[in-house]
Design an enzyme around this catalytic site. Structure first.
Site, PDB file in Angstrom:
ATOM      1  CG  ASP A  81      -2.331   0.705   0.901  1.00 27.13           C
ATOM      2  OD1 ASP A  81      -2.175   1.936   0.349  1.00 27.13           O
ATOM      3  OD2 ASP A  81      -3.579   0.098   1.240  1.00 27.13           O
ATOM      4  CG  HIS A 111      -1.964   1.436  -3.296  1.00 26.23           C
ATOM      5  ND1 HIS A 111      -3.061   1.061  -2.424  1.00 26.23           N
ATOM      6  CD2 HIS A 111      -1.754   0.178  -3.747  1.00 26.23           C
ATOM      7  CE1 HIS A 111      -3.400  -0.231  -2.617  1.00 26.23           C
ATOM      8  NE2 HIS A 111      -2.403  -0.686  -3.598  1.00 26.23           N
TER       9      HIS A 111
END
Length: 472
Positions: free
Chosen positions: A288, A322
């Site tokens: 992430d 991300h």
């Protein structure tokens, strides 16, 4: 309708950048400033740096083996760690020393004046048994609750550290922690929705009790309402969820970490509602966001009203994730004075370089963000993103303003160079890009509502972008 790159060039003008624009925070705080020269944010960053000082500890060692720990990777050493930390704290502080070996344990709770120090190549492996993590007060995705303790946890402590060239292994994989959120609908869906409803209904945080059967994974390190923190040199792998999560802390140094975790929501470093934070010389390869600066979700963030403030990020390397440097999405308390310099990012699995994500459910003000000297090999989505439509909408209009990106060099971009998706009634204001070279993107600029965007010596796909985006 979003404005395309072609339309952008048709509407570029020679409008004069208004340097004296003044805005006032919704809560009556001092007016926002608008940087006009590189020297201004650099001077402010230098002033912030002087406020951040790593804690110092007495030269006393408390080896966990003295308190019964066995480093065979099989014996559960939770009580030995507890006894060593208690003895160290009672004596006035020092190092709780983890010698060479593999020490299996449940939750480790730090106390004031304790430095948990791993000898070179020492390893702490954390149990994947949820019963080894007692229910404590903390935050989960920006919302306060009672839930499983983080693997390493502290509440209301001062002068604490985690150091040494050893390994912290969170023990997570798809047979244990990751399976709680690995498929859709995930096991955590019901509890997450219930916690969000409690947040909106203003349920007293200590009455929001979760645990067995709720599947809300613990973070690796969560330090709550602590001051004078240093986390340095260790390698962190296999975190159940977020890796390093200081909450409502002040004077935080995170340096020389190597974080590798590829499970769901395995962010690297997530400071929440913290003040005076230095993150430097760290390596991130995550499932992430690499670094995500936060300040609480929705009502909890507004109720506590503690912004993320005075953060310096420097000399870091980002691989998968991300986003490289991210602000949000749990940003209801706001964020200001965020500086990111001299970083390297490179991965086809890195989505964004600078990512600002919020929504009208979050609200809050994101302001005074400065990024300089960033070298990027590849990314997948956008170099710079300002998105006000992340997750659900609400009635709390977000504000994004005074963003400066300088000396950003990208070899191979992704879908967009610059992406802005904002509300008409709250456009992104005063976003400036200076001396940037972004190559190989599909759509150079896609933007809807932005006011006073200045692109100065910005080349996208080999074409120099001149002038200003018209206020819209």
């Amino acid at each position: 309708m979003m404005m395309t790159h072609k339309t952008l060039f048709q509407h570029l003008s020679t409008l004069v950048f208004v340097c004296t624009t003044v805005f006032f925070n919704a809560n009556g705080q001092s007016p926002a400033r608008v940087w006009t020269k590189t020297a201004q944010p650099l001077t402010e960053m230098a002033a912030v740096r002087k406020l951040i000082k790593a804690p110092v500890f007495p030269k006393r060692d408390f080896p966990v083996t003295k308190y019964g720990a066995i480093g065979d990777g099989k014996t559960l050493n939770t009580e030995a760690f507890k006894k060593a930390i208690a003895a160290c704290a009672k004596s006035g502080g020092g190092r709780v020393l983890v010698p060479l070996g593999n020490f299996l344990t449940g939750a480790v709770h730090l106390k004031s004046n304790v430095n948990l120090h791993l000898a070179d190549s020492a390893k702490i492996t954390f149990s994947a048994n949820p019963t080894h993590y007692p229910i404590v007060f903390g935050r989960w995705e920006g919302m306060e609750l009672m839930n499983y303790s983080a693997l390493i946890y502290a509440y209301g402590q001062n002068n604490i550290a985690i150091t040494g060239k050893g390994i912290l292994d969170g023990g997570a994989n798809y047979d244990n922690w990751y399976s709680w959120n690995a498929v859709r609908p995930s096991k955590q869906t019901g509890a997450r929705a219930r916690l969000q409803e409690m947040n909106w209904k203003e349920t007293a945080p200590k009455k929001r009790i979760f645990g067995d059967g709720d599947f809300l994974r613990p973070n690796f390190i969560q330090l709550y309402s602590c001051n004078n923190i240093r986390i340095a040199d260790v390698k962190m792998i296999n975190s159940p969820m977020w890796n390093v999560n200081p909450v409502l802390c002040e004077n935080v140094t995170v340096e020389n970490l190597r974080i590798t975790s590829h499970g769901p929501n395995t962010d690297g470093v997530d400071p929440e509602s913290c003040k005076n934070v230095l993150i430097r010389n760290c390596y991130f390869d995550t499932g992430d966001d690499c670094i995500a600066i936060k300040s609480g979700r929705d009502h909890d963030g507004r109720r506590i009203a503690k912004p993320a403030e005075n953060h310096i990020i420097e000399g870091c390397e980002m691989k998968d994730g991300h986003g490289g440097v991210v602000i949000g999405s749990e940003i209801s308390g706001g964020a200001r004075n965020i500086f990111a310099v001299n970083c390297i990012m490179d991965s086809p699995n890195l989505d964004r370089v600078l990512r600002l994500k919020t929504s009208s459910s979050r609200g809050g003000i994101i302001e005074n963000v400065f990024m300089k000297d960033i070298r990027v090999g590849a990314y997948r989505d956008a170099a710079v993103t300002c998105n006000m439509f992340y997750e659900q909408a609400g009635k709390f209009m977000p504000i994004i303003r005074n963003i400066w990106v300088e000396n950003l060099d990208v070899e191979k971009g992704g879908d967009y160079g610059l992406f802005i998706h904002a509300y008409q009634e709250s456009p992104v204001e005063n976003l400036r890009m200076v001396n940037c070279n972004i190559r190989g993107v599909k759509t150079p600029v896609k933007a809807d509502h932005v006011k006073q965007l200045k692109l100065e010596n910005v080349s996208i796909n080999g074409s120099l972008v001149k002038g200003l985006f018209p206020d819209k």
